[in-house]
Motif scaffolding. Sequence first.
Motif, PDB file in Angstrom:
ATOM      1  N   LYS A 194       0.842  -1.207   0.000  1.00 28.54           N
ATOM      2  CA  LYS A 194       0.000   0.000   0.000  1.00 28.54           C
ATOM      3  C   LYS A 194       0.872   1.251   0.000  1.00 28.54           C
ATOM      4  N   CYS A 195       1.920   1.259   0.799  1.00 23.62           N
ATOM      5  CA  CYS A 195       2.842   2.399   0.837  1.00 23.62           C
ATOM      6  C   CYS A 195       3.522   2.603  -0.510  1.00 23.62           C
ATOM      7  N   PRO A 209       8.766   2.182   1.849  1.00 20.19           N
ATOM      8  CA  PRO A 209       8.720   1.888   3.280  1.00 20.19           C
ATOM      9  C   PRO A 209       9.857   0.982   3.736  1.00 20.19           C
ATOM     10  N   ARG A 214       5.724   5.746  -1.841  1.00 21.28           N
ATOM     11  CA  ARG A 214       6.762   5.720  -0.801  1.00 21.28           C
ATOM     12  C   ARG A 214       7.627   4.468  -0.926  1.00 21.28           C
ATOM     13  N   GLU A 216       1.384   4.255  -2.932  1.00 24.21           N
ATOM     14  CA  GLU A 216       1.237   5.674  -2.597  1.00 24.21           C
ATOM     15  C   GLU A 216       2.512   6.467  -2.897  1.00 24.21           C
ATOM     16  N   CYS A 243       7.888   0.892  11.537  1.00 21.11           N
ATOM     17  CA  CYS A 243       7.954   1.460  10.191  1.00 21.11           C
ATOM     18  C   CYS A 243       7.432   2.888  10.274  1.00 21.11           C
ATOM     19  N   ASP A 259       6.338   4.658   7.880  1.00 19.24           N
ATOM     20  CA  ASP A 259       5.275   4.883   6.908  1.00 19.24           C
ATOM     21  C   ASP A 259       3.916   4.352   7.336  1.00 19.24           C
ATOM     22  N   PHE A 260       3.881   3.496   8.335  1.00 13.79           N
ATOM     23  CA  PHE A 260       2.608   2.986   8.855  1.00 13.79           C
ATOM     24  C   PHE A 260       2.831   2.462  10.265  1.00 13.79           C
TER      25      PHE A 260
END
Length: 96
Positions: A15-16, A23, A21, A19, A91, A93-94
């Motif tokens: 998902k990152c 991660p 990124r 988007e 992480c 990013d999330f």
Amino acid sequence: MSDYSFETIEQMLLKCVLEGREPELGFRLRGAEYMIIAYTDRCSFQRCADEAGANASGERYFATLRELYAAPQIDGCSLKELWSEANDFYCFDFEP
């Protein structure tokens, strides 16, 4: 036992990437710290340096997270075999 299945982590990393990124997922396994980095066209895996600055492995690259998960890694075992022992996930990013 790990708090997160590899499938859950894989979904969060992908998902990152979608988007825009890259991660970086850190975690501990058998007393050592490891990192997975997901990119749009590949992913990498490495053992991080210990507190003394030694034992780092350098990055190993894989075409997919699934390939990384199944392949024998730095210490001879696959993440598939050891994932239940992974912990202390982080992480930026999330929130794992």
